[in-house]
Design a protein around this motif. Structure first.
Motif, mmCIF file in Angstrom:
data_model
loop_
_atom_site.group_PDB
_atom_site.id
_atom_site.type_symbol
_atom_site.label_atom_id
_atom_site.label_comp_id
_atom_site.label_asym_id
_atom_site.label_seq_id
_atom_site.Cartn_x
_atom_site.Cartn_y
_atom_site.Cartn_z
ATOM 1 N N TYR A 71 0.825 -1.205 0.000
ATOM 2 C CA TYR A 71 0.000 0.000 0.000
ATOM 3 C C TYR A 71 0.865 1.264 0.000
ATOM 4 O O TYR A 71 0.440 2.302 -0.514
ATOM 5 N N TRP A 141 -8.832 5.403 -3.587
ATOM 6 C CA TRP A 141 -10.095 4.665 -3.517
ATOM 7 C C TRP A 141 -9.920 3.245 -4.028
ATOM 8 O O TRP A 141 -10.481 2.295 -3.466
ATOM 9 N N GLY A 142 -9.138 3.076 -5.088
ATOM 10 C CA GLY A 142 -8.909 1.752 -5.657
ATOM 11 C C GLY A 142 -8.277 0.800 -4.664
ATOM 12 O O GLY A 142 -8.545 -0.408 -4.681
ATOM 13 N N MET A 143 -7.416 1.329 -3.787
ATOM 14 C CA MET A 143 -6.790 0.485 -2.772
ATOM 15 C C MET A 143 -7.736 0.210 -1.606
ATOM 16 O O MET A 143 -7.753 -0.891 -1.056
ATOM 17 N N LYS A 145 -11.167 0.378 -1.597
ATOM 18 C CA LYS A 145 -12.444 -0.240 -1.960
ATOM 19 C C LYS A 145 -12.395 -1.033 -3.267
ATOM 20 O O LYS A 145 -12.879 -2.160 -3.345
ATOM 21 N N GLY A 147 -10.282 -2.719 -5.092
ATOM 22 C CA GLY A 147 -9.610 -3.999 -5.288
ATOM 23 C C GLY A 147 -10.461 -5.204 -4.965
ATOM 24 O O GLY A 147 -10.217 -6.297 -5.485
ATOM 25 N N THR A 148 -11.471 -5.035 -4.122
ATOM 26 C CA THR A 148 -12.336 -6.160 -3.764
ATOM 27 C C THR A 148 -13.818 -5.810 -3.957
ATOM 28 O O THR A 148 -14.687 -6.406 -3.330
ATOM 29 N N GLN A 354 -5.846 -2.917 -14.276
ATOM 30 C CA GLN A 354 -6.343 -2.484 -12.964
ATOM 31 C C GLN A 354 -6.569 -0.977 -12.879
ATOM 32 O O GLN A 354 -6.756 -0.429 -11.803
ATOM 33 N N TYR A 396 0.071 -3.030 -7.989
ATOM 34 C CA TYR A 396 -0.803 -2.032 -7.373
ATOM 35 C C TYR A 396 -1.929 -2.760 -6.644
ATOM 36 O O TYR A 396 -2.691 -3.509 -7.259
ATOM 37 N N GLY A 398 -4.950 -2.599 -5.802
ATOM 38 C CA GLY A 398 -6.289 -2.055 -5.948
ATOM 39 C C GLY A 398 -6.713 -2.048 -7.399
ATOM 40 O O GLY A 398 -6.014 -2.551 -8.281
ATOM 41 N N ARG A 399 -7.875 -1.459 -7.636
ATOM 42 C CA ARG A 399 -8.413 -1.355 -8.993
ATOM 43 C C ARG A 399 -9.214 -0.068 -9.133
ATOM 44 O O ARG A 399 -9.930 0.327 -8.205
#
Length: 414
Positions: A71, A141-143, A145, A147-148, A354, A396, A398-399
């Protein structure tokens, strides 16, 4: 462009972006008190150096299992993206001002300068900072929320040669789990619950179960074994499953690498999946059959090995309708086009990088400059290819835009 030249270019880009970022903050606050500007400038450099330090520490101490360090790397990526965006309008402004100065100096040496340059710079600096906040906030935000944030996509496909007994047959594709990137069991438990809600006839997994090491999936075996499918779950290998990105010289050499792959194959069996290694599997209903062909990883792009043996697997397929499971979508143009009786190819691999824009009417991601087919559905004649964006993540943590995907297909007889 060689790696050294690319590295120098990237370093210069970062240095220029950092300088422009600092100038944007100073100019945006030029109406503030000297103390406020001094505090803001000091805070800028302390924060910047702190993020760079944490990012480098994370990269130098990265492990194959998920770690909070990833992260810090993601935070560094977010900062770099933001400052490159900030750079663009400011650099453009400087180019325009330079051109105007050159024109006034050469063509109109006695002409008066035009426009309030200071106020214009302040406005553009504030605009640049706002624009830079967009990718920064998006990647954060991608990390937190994205990513999953699992999504279910539904695709209906019609084929004239689909046996009547399979009209309405449903299948579900997952891909690129990268189980070594998860820090807990909870995200995959949610994903499995969502998969089971779809109540499909058959589930396929199209490669990259791990990042590199076979043991990465072992804490998730019980979770993945809970995936429900009316027919046997079929899986194939992806490029990461072979652990080609690990230096095995100091870990037992080739024997250790081969043992890792053997262990991974055993883990597929422990989960309850049938791992297809260049072979075909037939599904029968009311005396009619369709064939599922599964091949090892085969990449058309340079640097990706061609492990798969499609001719061997295809020769075993004895059915009027054929589905191919092949991890890398470049296989479709590279070799699959030679087999016109393969009706549907299911791939993954790209992850949509991603990051990108994923709207019904517009899709963009940097990965599209490397892969012709990189996300969603493609058609060539009577053949279809679907590229799943993947369920996990790597690098990375997340997404953004291309969220983790579960794809449900309904096959209809045209």
């Amino acid at each position: 462009m060689s790696r050294s030249v690319s590295g120098i270019f990237f370093l210069l880009l970062i240095l220029v972006a950092e300088w422009y970022g600092f100038q944007a903050v100073r100019t945006a606050l030029q109406s503030a008190t000297p103390l406020t500007r001094k505090v803001a400038g000091t805070a800028y450099w302390l924060l910047t150096l702190g993020i760079w330090g944490l990012g480098f520490w994370a990269l130098l101490n990265r492990t194959q299992h998920a770690s909070f360090r990833s992260y810090f790397g993601g935070l560094l990526l977010a900062m770099i993206a933001a400052k490159i965006v900030i750079l663009l309008p400011l650099l453009l402004e400087d180019v325009v001002r330079l051109a105007r100065w050159a024109y006034q100096t050469v063509a109109r040496p006695n002409g008066a300068p035009s426009g309030p340059a200071i106020s214009r710079s302040e406005f553009i600096s504030k605009l640049a900072l706002v624009l830079g906040a967009i990718p920064f906030a998006s990647l954060i935000w991608g990390m937190v929320k994205g990513g999953t944030d699992y999504t279910v996509k539904r695709v209906v496909l019609r084929f004239p040669n689909l046996p009547a007994s399979f009209d309405g047959f449903t299948l579900l594709q997952i891909s690129d789990l990268h189980t070594g990137s998860f820090q807990s069991k909870e995200p995959l438990q949610r994903a499995v619950a969502l998969i089971n809600k779809q109540n499909v006839d058959q589930v396929f997994m199209t490669g990259d179960l791990v990042n590199n090491y076979a043991h990465e999936v072992e804490e998730h075996i019980d979770t993945l074994a809970g995936i429900q499918s009316k027919l046997p779950i079929l899986s194939v290998l992806g490029n990461h499953d072979y652990a080609d990105y690990i230096n095995w010289a100091d870990q037992g050499g080739l024997a250790a690498k081969q043992a890792n792959l053997a262990r991974l194959k055993q883990n597929h069996a422990k989960i309850g999946w049938k791992l297809m290694l260049d072979e075909s599997h037939h599904i029968e209903r009311n005396g009619e059959k369709i064939a599922v062909i599964g091949v090892q990883n085969w990449g058309a792009r340079m640097g990706f090995p061609k492990y798969g043996n499609l001719p061997k697997a295809h020769a075993e397929a004895d059915a009027p309708f054929k589905i191919l499971l092949s991890h890398d979508p470049s296989h479709w143009d590279g070799e699959v086009h030679q087999y016109e009786d393969i009706d549907l190819t299911l791939s993954g691999h790209t992850h949509g990088m991603q990051f990108g824009v994923n709207l019904p009417f517009f899709k963009w991601s940097p990965v599209q400059y490397a892969y012709k087919q990189w996300a969603g559905l493609y058609q060539r004649g009577k053949q279809y290819l679907y590229v799943n964006a993947g369920l996990g993540f790597i690098g990375y943590p997340g997404r953004v835009g291309f969220l983790p995907e579960i794809t449900v297909f309904e096959l209809r007889r045209a």
